[in-house]
Write a protein that holds these residues in place. Structure first.
Motif, PDB file in Angstrom:
ATOM      1  N   THR A 156       0.846  -1.194   0.000  1.00 34.10           N
ATOM      2  CA  THR A 156       0.000   0.000   0.000  1.00 34.10           C
ATOM      3  C   THR A 156       0.882   1.244   0.000  1.00 34.10           C
ATOM      4  OG1 THR A 156      -1.718  -1.159   1.236  1.00 34.10           O
ATOM      5  CG2 THR A 156      -1.805   1.245   1.234  1.00 34.10           C
ATOM      6  N   GLU A 157       0.641   2.153  -0.947  1.00 38.80           N
ATOM      7  CA  GLU A 157       1.488   3.338  -1.063  1.00 38.80           C
ATOM      8  C   GLU A 157       0.827   4.549  -0.434  1.00 38.80           C
ATOM      9  OE1 GLU A 157       2.967   3.987  -5.021  1.00 38.80           O
ATOM     10  OE2 GLU A 157       4.494   2.440  -4.725  1.00 38.80           O
ATOM     11  N   ILE A 158       1.660   5.437   0.093  1.00 36.07           N
ATOM     12  CA  ILE A 158       1.192   6.676   0.715  1.00 36.07           C
ATOM     13  C   ILE A 158       1.995   7.841   0.152  1.00 36.07           C
ATOM     14  CG2 ILE A 158       0.373   5.645   2.870  1.00 36.07           C
ATOM     15  CD1 ILE A 158       3.098   6.355   4.105  1.00 36.07           C
ATOM     16  N   PRO A 159       1.410   9.043   0.119  1.00 37.92           N
ATOM     17  CA  PRO A 159       2.170  10.225  -0.332  1.00 37.92           C
ATOM     18  C   PRO A 159       3.236  10.585   0.693  1.00 37.92           C
ATOM     19  CG  PRO A 159      -0.207  10.626  -0.328  1.00 37.92           C
ATOM     20  CD  PRO A 159       0.012   9.362   0.418  1.00 37.92           C
ATOM     21  N   LEU A 160       4.419  10.890   0.225  1.00 36.22           N
ATOM     22  CA  LEU A 160       5.518  11.273   1.102  1.00 36.22           C
ATOM     23  C   LEU A 160       5.964  12.712   0.898  1.00 36.22           C
ATOM     24  CD1 LEU A 160       7.741   8.051   0.889  1.00 36.22           C
ATOM     25  CD2 LEU A 160       6.045   8.639   2.632  1.00 36.22           C
ATOM     26  N   HIS A 161       5.940  13.149  -0.347  1.00 33.56           N
ATOM     27  CA  HIS A 161       6.411  14.508  -0.665  1.00 33.56           C
ATOM     28  C   HIS A 161       5.572  15.081  -1.803  1.00 33.56           C
ATOM     29  CE1 HIS A 161      10.252  14.045   1.612  1.00 33.56           C
ATOM     30  NE2 HIS A 161      10.064  12.772   1.295  1.00 33.56           N
ATOM     31  N   TYR A 162       5.341  16.377  -1.731  1.00 30.18           N
ATOM     32  CA  TYR A 162       4.732  17.127  -2.828  1.00 30.18           C
ATOM     33  C   TYR A 162       5.678  18.269  -3.189  1.00 30.18           C
ATOM     34  CZ  TYR A 162       0.327  14.946  -1.265  1.00 30.18           C
ATOM     35  OH  TYR A 162      -0.656  14.061  -0.898  1.00 30.18           O
ATOM     36  N   ILE A 163       5.780  18.552  -4.473  1.00 23.79           N
ATOM     37  CA  ILE A 163       6.557  19.715  -4.915  1.00 23.79           C
ATOM     38  C   ILE A 163       5.680  20.541  -5.849  1.00 23.79           C
ATOM     39  CG2 ILE A 163       8.577  20.510  -6.190  1.00 23.79           C
ATOM     40  CD1 ILE A 163      10.039  18.030  -5.240  1.00 23.79           C
ATOM     41  N   PHE A 164       5.546  21.822  -5.541  1.00 22.48           N
ATOM     42  CA  PHE A 164       4.786  22.762  -6.359  1.00 22.48           C
ATOM     43  C   PHE A 164       5.764  23.782  -6.929  1.00 22.48           C
ATOM     44  CE2 PHE A 164       1.871  21.040  -3.272  1.00 22.48           C
ATOM     45  CZ  PHE A 164       0.693  20.853  -3.982  1.00 22.48           C
ATOM     46  N   ARG A 165       5.867  23.829  -8.245  1.00 20.41           N
ATOM     47  CA  ARG A 165       6.826  24.712  -8.906  1.00 20.41           C
ATOM     48  C   ARG A 165       6.108  25.831  -9.641  1.00 20.41           C
ATOM     49  NH1 ARG A 165      10.325  22.320 -13.744  1.00 20.41           N
ATOM     50  NH2 ARG A 165       8.344  22.689 -14.819  1.00 20.41           N
ATOM     51  N   LEU A 166       6.602  27.033  -9.447  1.00 20.45           N
ATOM     52  CA  LEU A 166       6.072  28.200 -10.155  1.00 20.45           C
ATOM     53  C   LEU A 166       7.243  29.105 -10.495  1.00 20.45           C
ATOM     54  CD1 LEU A 166       3.727  29.914 -11.207  1.00 20.45           C
ATOM     55  CD2 LEU A 166       3.522  30.908  -8.925  1.00 20.45           C
ATOM     56  N   ASP A 196      10.501  13.183 -14.204  1.00 15.72           N
ATOM     57  CA  ASP A 196      11.450  14.088 -14.832  1.00 15.72           C
ATOM     58  C   ASP A 196      12.492  14.529 -13.799  1.00 15.72           C
ATOM     59  OD1 ASP A 196      12.832  16.000 -16.215  1.00 15.72           O
ATOM     60  OD2 ASP A 196      11.168  17.417 -16.385  1.00 15.72           O
ATOM     61  N   ARG A 197      13.727  14.094 -13.980  1.00 17.15           N
ATOM     62  CA  ARG A 197      14.797  14.425 -13.035  1.00 17.15           C
ATOM     63  C   ARG A 197      15.161  15.899 -13.057  1.00 17.15           C
ATOM     64  NH1 ARG A 197      13.430   9.182 -12.270  1.00 17.15           N
ATOM     65  NH2 ARG A 197      14.948   8.089 -10.978  1.00 17.15           N
ATOM     66  N   LYS A 198      14.705  16.619 -14.068  1.00 13.34           N
ATOM     67  CA  LYS A 198      15.016  18.041 -14.184  1.00 13.34           C
ATOM     68  C   LYS A 198      13.866  18.928 -13.718  1.00 13.34           C
ATOM     69  CE  LYS A 198      18.207  17.303 -18.051  1.00 13.34           C
ATOM     70  NZ  LYS A 198      18.516  17.647 -19.473  1.00 13.34           N
ATOM     71  N   PHE A 199      12.841  18.308 -13.130  1.00  8.63           N
ATOM     72  CA  PHE A 199      11.692  19.085 -12.675  1.00  8.63           C
ATOM     73  C   PHE A 199      12.125  20.177 -11.695  1.00  8.63           C
ATOM     74  CE2 PHE A 199       7.971  19.688  -9.858  1.00  8.63           C
ATOM     75  CZ  PHE A 199       7.042  20.077 -10.812  1.00  8.63           C
ATOM     76  N   VAL A 200      12.980  19.805 -10.758  1.00  8.68           N
ATOM     77  CA  VAL A 200      13.620  20.741  -9.834  1.00  8.68           C
ATOM     78  C   VAL A 200      15.001  20.177  -9.509  1.00  8.68           C
ATOM     79  CG1 VAL A 200      11.516  21.665  -8.754  1.00  8.68           C
ATOM     80  CG2 VAL A 200      12.584  19.589  -7.829  1.00  8.68           C
ATOM     81  N   PRO A 201      15.913  20.969  -8.954  1.00 10.55           N
ATOM     82  CA  PRO A 201      17.213  20.418  -8.533  1.00 10.55           C
ATOM     83  C   PRO A 201      17.064  19.599  -7.244  1.00 10.55           C
ATOM     84  CG  PRO A 201      17.122  22.767  -8.034  1.00 10.55           C
ATOM     85  CD  PRO A 201      15.877  22.449  -8.817  1.00 10.55           C
ATOM     86  N   PHE A 202      16.687  18.335  -7.403  1.00 10.90           N
ATOM     87  CA  PHE A 202      16.335  17.489  -6.255  1.00 10.90           C
ATOM     88  C   PHE A 202      17.463  17.383  -5.232  1.00 10.90           C
ATOM     89  CE2 PHE A 202      13.398  15.958  -9.536  1.00 10.90           C
ATOM     90  CZ  PHE A 202      12.209  15.987  -8.829  1.00 10.90           C
ATOM     91  N   ARG A 203      18.703  17.413  -5.679  1.00  9.65           N
ATOM     92  CA  ARG A 203      19.820  17.254  -4.755  1.00  9.65           C
ATOM     93  C   ARG A 203      19.913  18.404  -3.755  1.00  9.65           C
ATOM     94  NH1 ARG A 203      23.351  13.227  -5.961  1.00  9.65           N
ATOM     95  NH2 ARG A 203      23.148  12.253  -8.022  1.00  9.65           N
ATOM     96  N   LYS A 204      19.295  19.515  -4.061  1.00 12.31           N
ATOM     97  CA  LYS A 204      19.353  20.676  -3.168  1.00 12.31           C
ATOM     98  C   LYS A 204      18.240  20.663  -2.128  1.00 12.31           C
ATOM     99  CE  LYS A 204      21.615  23.795  -6.469  1.00 12.31           C
ATOM    100  NZ  LYS A 204      21.553  25.111  -7.130  1.00 12.31           N
ATOM    101  N   LEU A 205      17.357  19.675  -2.197  1.00 13.19           N
ATOM    102  CA  LEU A 205      16.280  19.598  -1.207  1.00 13.19           C
ATOM    103  C   LEU A 205      16.862  19.413   0.196  1.00 13.19           C
ATOM    104  CD1 LEU A 205      13.735  17.278  -3.050  1.00 13.19           C
ATOM    105  CD2 LEU A 205      13.423  19.691  -2.518  1.00 13.19           C
ATOM    106  N   GLN A 206      16.242  20.059   1.174  1.00 10.10           N
ATOM    107  CA  GLN A 206      16.710  19.975   2.551  1.00 10.10           C
ATOM    108  C   GLN A 206      16.133  18.758   3.293  1.00 10.10           C
ATOM    109  OE1 GLN A 206      18.955  21.898   3.820  1.00 10.10           O
ATOM    110  NE2 GLN A 206      19.094  23.547   2.340  1.00 10.10           N
ATOM    111  N   PHE A 207      15.083  18.172   2.746  1.00  9.33           N
ATOM    112  CA  PHE A 207      14.460  16.997   3.363  1.00  9.33           C
ATOM    113  C   PHE A 207      14.262  15.925   2.298  1.00  9.33           C
ATOM    114  CE2 PHE A 207      13.192  20.578   5.951  1.00  9.33           C
ATOM    115  CZ  PHE A 207      13.268  20.097   7.254  1.00  9.33           C
TER     116      PHE A 207
END
Length: 461
Positions: A156-166, A196-207
């Protein structure tokens, strides 16, 4: 006839111009890139050179979740660090200052917020509304570790993270779940193949680089740059927790495989021992936490967690480790006040210190103090009748959180190396006969206590 044609033409031109003007205003408001310097108007007052586009993204996001009655609170480390230095001023002037954008205009790629799972609302309406105001979004989900012990709910899967880009900024929403140990947990952000690995710079996420565990939070409302935001009541404490929040899950799949090879002992004696050992561990945790003393599962208790996600029924004790630098003189008296009399005290703070407390029945609590050298760590052992000293060597390790018998506790992050040092490569095989002086592969002689020190270093009760 000519006059009528002219009026019609003028009317059509006016209507067309009006429609075009409205379209331009709509496009200007929602879609024009901030790189053109035209999307976001400046906040009222001076910005002292700060980019206000981030402020506008945050404002739009807060308006979005507010309209859907979804409470979020700020957990962004950079911003909480700034807030911590200004906390007294923010409390004294809750309305804040609108003249300067001190927080949300600070340079960064993301702003991080937290969302408690029990307050999470229907996603579809939120995502559609987000798209209408120009956001692009991404949802990251994974298996629910709370269901690992339930065969019919596995997967069973659950949401862990959401990213909203503007535009050139993104909002990272970390979903926190309440676990059995009365704490909050968030999962790791793992991208699936199609993302898409380029959606945001994921490596810079703090969490999200690894799962995290936190104490439950008290929140307070403050005004930051003219925006009302919920923040942790003690930002500095939250930031300190974050620096030591890494969480590792019990190895449920491997535990099931272990019990297929070695069926669990469900005898009345085993069930009773586990019940007493669990109660003793919970009492020890309460006692040490009240003193602010870090501890972790050690020896057989750590092996039970790692190998079978449970207490080993034939171990007959609960084992904990404490760094000697965290030693406090009132540890013994605190346990005695909790109803656990001291059984023995070996060694001294400078060398090979260990305590043993008597729990209910024949279950005892052993606490080993660990000493750090340049390239390894060790704890000591003492044979009471001879005064012989022993040393148990471990590779250096750090501490992580886990959940064990409905309790949030620490274990060595490098658990496998820790287990192998203490029990060897054959640790998967149950061994009921264990000689603490000879069986561990990491034990070595460490001399003999001088007789004139025995009264201090060998105390039996």
């Amino acid at each position: 006839m000519q006059r009528i044609n002219k009026n019609v033409v003028l009317g059509l031109l006016t209507l067309t111009s009006s429609v075009f003007l409205l379209f331009q205003l709509y496009y200007y408001k929602y879609y024009l890139s901030p790189k053109n310097g035209a999307v976001f108007p400046k906040i009222k007052g001076s910005k002292t050179g700060q980019d206000s586009s981030r402020w506008h993204v945050v404002r739009k996001f807060l308006g979005l979740v507010s309209s859907h009655h979804i409470p979020v609170h700020l957990i962004d480390p950079l911003l909480l660090g700034l807030i911590a230095t200004d906390l007294e001023q923010l409390r004294a002037f809750p309305e804040g200052s609108r003249s300067e954008c001190r927080y949300f205009c600070a340079p960064r790629d993301f702003t991080a917020f937290a969302l408690l799972d029990k307050t999470r609302k229907l996603e579809t309406g939120l995502f559609r509304a987000a798209e209408r105001v120009g956001f692009q979004w991404l949802k990251v989900q994974s298996k629910d570790p709370r269901l690992e012990g339930m065969e019919d709910l596995l997967g069973t899967e659950i949401p862990l993270h959401y990213i909203f880009r503007l535009a050139n900024h993104a909002i990272h929403v970390v979903v926190f779940y309440e676990r059995n140990g009365n704490y909050l947990w968030h999962g790791q952000l793992r991208l699936k193949r199609h993302v898409d690995r380029k959606f945001v710079p994921f490596r810079k996420l703090q969490f999200g680089h690894y799962p995290g565990a936190y104490e439950k939070l008290e929140l307070q409302s403050v005004s930051l740059d003219g925006l009302t935001v919920q923040i942790p009541k003690e930002p500095s404490r939250f930031l300190e927790e974050r620096s030591h929040s890494r969480f590792i899950e019990c190895r449920y799949r491997e535990a099931r495989s272990f019990f297929q090879l070695y069926p669990d002992d469900m005898s009345l004696d085993a069930v009773e021992f586990r019940k007493k050992a669990k109660a003793l561990l919970h009492l020890a945790a309460v006692t040490l936490n009240s003193l602010g003393v870090r501890f972790w599962l050690s020896s057989g208790t750590c092996l039970g967690w790692y190998r079978q996600c449970n207490i080993i029924p034939y171990s007959k004790d609960v084992d904990l480790g404490i760094f000697v630098k965290d030693y406090k003189p009132d540890i013994i008296s605190a346990f005695q006040k909790a109803g656990l009399p001291l059984k023995h005290k070996f060694g001294k703070v400078e060398d090979s210190l260990e305590f043993s407390f008597q729990g209910e029945g024949d279950v005892k609590l052993d606490i080993f103090f660990f000493y750090e050298e340049d390239d390894h760590m060790w704890n000591g052992g003492t044979q009471a009748k001879s005064g012989k000293k022993f040393k148990y060597l471990f590779p250096k390790f750090m501490l992580c959180w886990t959940e064990f018998v409905e309790l949030k506790v620490r274990v060595p992050c490098e658990t496998l190396q820790y287990i192998e040092a203490n029990y060897g490569k054959e640790w998967k095989m149950p061994v009921k006969e264990w000689d603490w002086k000879n069986s561990p592969p990491n034990v070595q002689p460490n001399g003999i206590w001088p007789i004139d020190e025995w009264e201090e270093v060998i105390q039996l009760y």
